[in-house]
Structure formats: structure tokens, C-alpha cells
Design a protein around this motif. Structure first.
Motif, PDB file in Angstrom:
ATOM      1  N   TYR A  10     -10.572  -2.417   5.918  1.00 20.36           N
ATOM      2  CA  TYR A  10      -9.655  -2.037   4.846  1.00 20.36           C
ATOM      3  C   TYR A  10      -9.093  -3.237   4.077  1.00 20.36           C
ATOM      4  N   LYS A  55     -12.338  10.032   8.385  1.00 19.58           N
ATOM      5  CA  LYS A  55     -11.527   9.543   7.269  1.00 19.58           C
ATOM      6  C   LYS A  55     -10.606  10.646   6.767  1.00 19.58           C
ATOM      7  N   ARG A  75       0.822  -1.210   0.000  1.00 23.34           N
ATOM      8  CA  ARG A  75       0.000   0.000   0.000  1.00 23.34           C
ATOM      9  C   ARG A  75       0.858   1.263   0.000  1.00 23.34           C
ATOM     10  N   SER A 122      -5.838   9.300   0.412  1.00 20.40           N
ATOM     11  CA  SER A 122      -5.035   8.128   0.796  1.00 20.40           C
ATOM     12  C   SER A 122      -5.447   7.547   2.143  1.00 20.40           C
ATOM     13  N   ASP A 123      -6.732   7.618   2.472  1.00 14.43           N
ATOM     14  CA  ASP A 123      -7.199   7.079   3.753  1.00 14.43           C
ATOM     15  C   ASP A 123      -6.934   5.578   3.842  1.00 14.43           C
ATOM     16  N   TRP A 124      -6.971   4.890   2.716  1.00 17.24           N
ATOM     17  CA  TRP A 124      -6.817   3.439   2.672  1.00 17.24           C
ATOM     18  C   TRP A 124      -5.429   2.975   3.110  1.00 17.24           C
TER      19      TRP A 124
END
Length: 299
Positions: free
Chosen positions: A221, A190, A18, A194-196
Motif C-alpha cells: 500500500y 479486499k 489517508r 476505500s481498501d487503501w
């Protein structure tokens, strides 16, 4: 131990994948799932690894030694069918201001990462073989006002006069990225972009969240294999918290006993009209206890 566990989380394919997908420009045309497979040491037809975890120590004669948190290189497929190899160092930095600018330290790291390619990726006959280098700084305990902020630092071209344009690949060889996260971040809020990746990083790399919260993040996620590492850091965090409570309780008891002794000494000196030394003799205080009492009366 916490430092080692954080690095274990950092190098996990689902986290590192990620980071690469979210912040490395050369990964824009590669699916996250593909990057994760590359990190798991998927090899090409010639048996060469697409991904390598490198020695995290670079020791250059007469120029000192540097130890990186996590150093690797990865070959990333491009839209035109070619592959681009990048060198990546990911640093977890809890202290924002260690007495110098982190970016200046990062410049040293980038220089060493480039120099270490000499004789491998390029030499004096062909400098064009030099591969791009990245240093990504993750600050999981940054100030609240910086929570979610992210900055990128790179070399750009400026035409001072004329209109000559050089190929981007000729000078685009290094970047630093600063990612600021706050340990008290509310997972319900959130991040705007790019919160993920930002939310998992701040949740997994801090001890302010228990395992239940971290499991919720893993589920939300889409993490599949990282629970073992996360559980270890939670268990360690609980152990440290428990030790601190026990230590504080013990210190509280000790401090209370010290005050009781001093009060008793003062009462004896007043009621019996005796000296401090005589009162301590009567109470049979140890050498350490006598020292505490003497220091109190001196002050």
C-alpha cells in the motif's frame, strides 16, 4: 501502552493523511501526497501552519472535561483557489457497545469542538466564521458481520413547505463517520471501497497480525515511514501474548497442586479415619493452603 502506540500510529502523516483523503469531503480535490505534506507542518508565506495538532483535552467550566484520542485542524486547498479549515477528532474504539450509543458521545464531542472555536474562529458578531467539525470513529474489533461497513451522519435540509433553500455552508458544520473493521480480516479479501485505507487500519491497529504481514501491507500500500511505530506495537503484542501464556501456565501448575493437596487430604481422612484439620496438620499446610481445602469441603 497499546492505546498510546495506536494513537502514535493514528497521528502518523501517512495514516492520518489517508483518513483525511478518504473520509473528509473537503479533501476531495487534494492529492494524498499534498495532504501528507500539509500534516508535516508545511507553512504558507506568512509562516502560518496549514496543520495543527491540538490539545486533546477540552475542559469547559461547569460543563465537564473531555479527552479526545487525536484532535487536529487542517487547512485544505479547494478547487476554487480558497482554503477550508476543518477540525477533526479521530477516535479508536475497541468496544462497540460501551453501555451507550457512540453517536451520542460523538454529538457531545462535536458540540465541544464547535464551542471551543468561539473567540478564535467566530464570535457573537460573526458566527459565519465557524469551521466544520468531524468525529471519525474507527472500530478495529467490530463484529465480523460489520467488517468494512461505514456510515456517515450529518445535518441535512428538509423543505417542510415552500421552496426556500439555505446555503449549505450555513448548516453543514458537523459530521460523524463510523468505520467498522474486524480484527480477523483476511488481507487477501479486499474491501469493496476505500481498501487503501481500511486494510492498513485493520492491520496496523490489531495485534492479530505479525510484523511480517504488516510489512507486506506497508509495501503493497506504499507506506514509507511508519515501520518503527508498527514494529513497536507488534513487539508489545508479542510481549503481552507471552505474559498471558506464562500466566496461564503458572495458573495451571498452581491449580494442579491444589487438586493434589485436596485429593491427598481426602485419602488421609478415609484411610486414617482422621479429621480434615488433623490431615492438614500432618501435611503442614500453610494458612492459604488450608483456606483452599476448607473452601473445597464447604462447597
Amino acid at each position: 501502552m497499546i492505546d498510546k502506540l495506536c494513537k502514535r500510529i493514528l497521528e502518523h502523516p501517512e495514516i492520518l493523511g489517508r483518513i483525511i483523503k478518504g473520509f473528509i469531503k473537503e479533501a476531495k480535490d487534494v492529492f494524498l501526497e499534498e495532504i501528507i505534506e500539509l500534516i508535516k507542518e508545511k507553512k504558507d508565506r506568512e509562516g502560518n501552519s496549514y496543520f495543527q495538532q491540538l490539545n486533546n483535552v477540552i475542559d469547559i467550566a461547569h460543563h465537564g472535561r473531555v479527552e479526545f484520542d487525536y484532535l487536529c485542524c487542517i487547512n485544505l486547498p479547494q478547487a476554487d483557489g480558497t482554503m477550508k479549515r476543518i477540525y477533526l477528532d479521530v477516535e479508536i474504539q475497541n468496544v462497540e457497545n460501551p453501555g451507550y450509543a457512540l453517536l451520542t458521545r460523538g454529538n457531545d464531542y462535536l458540540s465541544r469542538m464547535i464551542t471551543s472555536q468561539n473567540g478564535k474562529e467566530y464570535d457573537y458578531r460573526n458566527y459565519d466564521g465557524m469551521k466544520k467539525t468531524y468525529v471519525i470513529w474507527i472500530l478495529p474489533q467490530a463484529a465480523k458481520k460489520r467488517n468494512g461497513n461505514m456510515n456517515r451522519y450529518r445535518i441535512t435540509e428538509e423543505n417542510i413547505s415552500g421552496s426556500t433553500i439555505e446555503r449549505l455552508e450555513s448548516y453543514d458544520k458537523s459530521e460523524q463517520i463510523m468505520i467498522y473493521l474486524n480484527k480477523d480480516h483476511n488481507i487477501k479479501d479486499k474491501y469493496e471501497d476505500s481498501d487503501w485505507i481500511k486494510t492498513p487500519l485493520v492491520i496496523f491497529l490489531n495485534n492479530t497480525y505479525d510484523l511480517l504481514v504488516k510489512k507486506e501491507v506497508m509495501k503493497e500500500y506504499g507506506f514509507e515511514e511508519i515501520e518503527k511505530e508498527v514494529k513497536k506495537i507488534c513487539n508489545l503484542g508479542e510481549m503481552i501474548a507471552r505474559e498471558n501464556i506464562e500466566k496461564g501456565h503458572s495458573m495451571g501448575i498452581e491449580q494442579g497442586q491444589k487438586l493434589e493437596r485436596i485429593t491427598l487430604i481426602k485419602n488421609m481422612m478415609e484411610s486414617l479415619q482422621c479429621s480434615m484439620q488433623r490431615a492438614m496438620d500432618v501435611l503442614k499446610l500453610t494458612a492459604d493452603e488450608r483456606k483452599d481445602v476448607e473452601e473445597y469441603f464447604k462447597s
